[in-house]
Each structure stands twice: as structure tokens, then as C-alpha cells.
Enzyme design. Sequence first.
Site, short mmCIF file in Angstrom:
data_model
loop_
_atom_site.label_atom_id
_atom_site.label_comp_id
_atom_site.label_asym_id
_atom_site.label_seq_id
_atom_site.Cartn_x
_atom_site.Cartn_y
_atom_site.Cartn_z
N TRP A 1 0.98 -6.62 22.02
CA TRP A 1 1.46 -6.90 23.38
C TRP A 1 0.62 -7.94 24.07
O TRP A 1 1.13 -8.83 24.75
CB TRP A 1 1.55 -5.61 24.20
N ASP B 1 -1.88 -5.44 31.91
CA ASP B 1 -0.63 -4.83 31.44
C ASP B 1 -0.91 -3.36 31.12
O ASP B 1 -1.61 -3.05 30.18
CB ASP B 1 -0.13 -5.57 30.19
N LYS C 1 8.16 3.83 29.81
CA LYS C 1 7.23 4.65 29.03
C LYS C 1 6.73 5.86 29.81
O LYS C 1 6.72 6.96 29.30
CB LYS C 1 6.08 3.80 28.53
#
Length: 361
Positions: free
Chosen positions: A102, A172, A196
Site C-alpha cells: 500500500w 494511511d 475495513k
Amino acid sequence: MSRIFNFSAGPSTLPLETLQEAAEKLVDYENSGMSLIEMSHRGKQYDAIHSETISLVKEILDVPEDYHVLLLQGGATLQFGMIPLAFLQQGMTADYLNTGSWAKKALNDAQAVGNVNIAWDGADEKYTRTPARDELKLSPDAAYVHICSNETIGGIQFPDFPDTGNVPLICDMSSEIMSRKLPWDKIDMVYAGAQKNLAPSGMALVIIKDSLLQKANKSLPAYLRYDIHADNNSLYNTPPTFVIWMTCLTLRWIKSIGGIDGVAKRRDEKAAMLYGAIENSNGYYMNPVDRASRSPMNVVWRLLNENLEKKFIEEAGKAGLSGLKGHRSVGGCRASIYNAMPVEGVKTLTGFMKTFRENNE
Ligand SMILES: *Cc1c(COP(=O)(O)O)cnc(C)c1O
């Protein structure tokens, strides 16, 4: 009702309370004769949910006065591009820490916009740990430093947020939002895709400090401008009303179990149980991650070979344990044990792991 334990990395399991309340009110929202998701986003009833969602984020995460909470579309991925467009102007450099899949996607997008310095790279170590502060090669005048605090695929987490001094830190937190207290003196912006730990997909939660907001590039199309979203309380255009409603219900649930402290207690209990099961398996299950960087949200492990892993995942599925396949880029097994995963789910999983090992050793 037959709910199974869903360990999927995202979209992922939600609190039963969130789903049940949404189901109950989906058709006729509080005697309005229509669903909340059919109403104007400028009306009273939707506005109450919108405001409550923003205040609950501030309350639960103890967000200081000089930050804005924004509810934006495009998921975390749009943030990968919006951040450099807003803050990485010509002649500037942004520092990115490459800790896994990511972080890499975020830095690739930044490279498409401007000048990027990779201040630390975990690729050679196969992304098995997060770096210490003194390993970072930060640029003195960086526009910002970007980290991914929890790598969903590699299963690693920053145990502490790096101190970047006067350079803004952007983080993030897609796979761990609402699971830990945040040191706001170190953090200028966090963002997280909703799917999530909060709600269905379709939104990014963004929390941004006013001093950073003031630096945002104003010569961009409207939707890409953080200042426009902040000035309009995330109602510049039609917001993702369904996702925001579900987020609100999940935040109420988090508050009801004791806020971040309550979540963190469950988080630690679940992580200790699952890492314990791996450690006590005599090497039957192998977690490649450095101990200090273990993620309490995404736990990864391997078995002796891929056939055995396939069998493990198949039999787990039959036992009501779903979503345990590792990301297609790395293989192996992964359990995402986000906030909504009950302790009982992890207990069932570790019980299954023990039985599977006994039967297949
Ligand atoms: C899932 C995930 C993303 C991508 O989120 P989208 O909402 O699908 O864009 C980004 N970063 C991390 C850490 C993630 O886990």
C-alpha cells in the site's frame, strides 16, 4: 440466522449491531416513509446523521480543535493521488516510506505528480518490518512525510508514529483506523478507506490539520480540493450517504464498548491469542514478521507448502471460517481481525488451527 466468521481483508466484517439497525430502518427511516438513503442530503434527518458521524469521529479519536474531519469518496486510493496534487508542488520533494504494497501504491501516485524521496525502503527485507526513526533518510525541506501505519497485505504495523518535526506527517490508516489512540502532536493528516473498520466501501475518512489545509493547492478541480470539502463540511456534492450512515452506526457501537480503550483491549486479546497459536505450533504455522512490527489487525502465516495451505483454507471454510486466503500477491494465509471481529471468532480460528495441525502433521 447463520453468520459465519469473516476474516476478509476488506470489505470486511461489520458489527452485527450496525447491520441489524440498518436492516431494521432501511425501508422506513424513523417514520419518514422513506429510506435514509433515498432522502435529500440537504434535509434535516440526513443532516443529523452527517453531523453525528463527524462529532463521533472527533470524540472517539480525541481530535483537537484545529483539525477538520472530512468524508470523501474514492476510497483511500483517491487519497494517494489527492495528497500529492494538493501538497507536492513544483520544486518540492515529498518523503515516502516504502513499507509494503500500500505504501508503494501511494508513492507511485506521488511520483506521477512530482518529486519523491524514498526515505526508507523495506523491499530488500521483503517488507517484514517497519523502520526505526533513526533509519529514515528524510529530506530537510520535504513538503510532507507519508507512511502507511499498518500494511494490510504484509501484516506489519508502526508501533509508534515517527516524529517528523516541522514536516507534516500524513498517514494511511485504512486497515487500523479506530483501533488505537493517535498522538496528534506528531500527525497532520490521517486517512482511511471505510471498508475495513467502519462501514461498506465507498468512502475515505480524512482528518486534516488546519495548518496543512491552508497549504492545499487551490488550482485544482473542485473535488480534488481539501479546502473546498472543509469549507462545505463534506457537503460540496452529494456525499455517500449510505456509507456515512453505516459509519455512524459503527461509531455508536465503538462508543458503546468503551471507545478506543474498549477496542484496544479486544484488539490486544485477539492478537495475543492468534500470534500465540502461531508461536506455539512448533513451526507448523510460520509468521515472517519481525516481532516488534507485528500488526494486531492483519495476521499472516505460512504452512509447510502451498498444498497444505490450500487444504487449510478449504477446511477452514467448511468450519465457518471464511476469508483466510493471503493476498494474491504474496500467498499464504491471512486473518484480518478488525475491530468488529468478535473475540469468539479468533477463539474458533485458533481452535481450528490446533485441530488441523493435529490431523495433518
Ligand atoms: C485497502 C487499503 C487501501 C485501499 O483502499 P480503497 O478504499 O480500496 O481505495 C489503501 N491503503 C491500505 C493500507 C489499505 O488497507
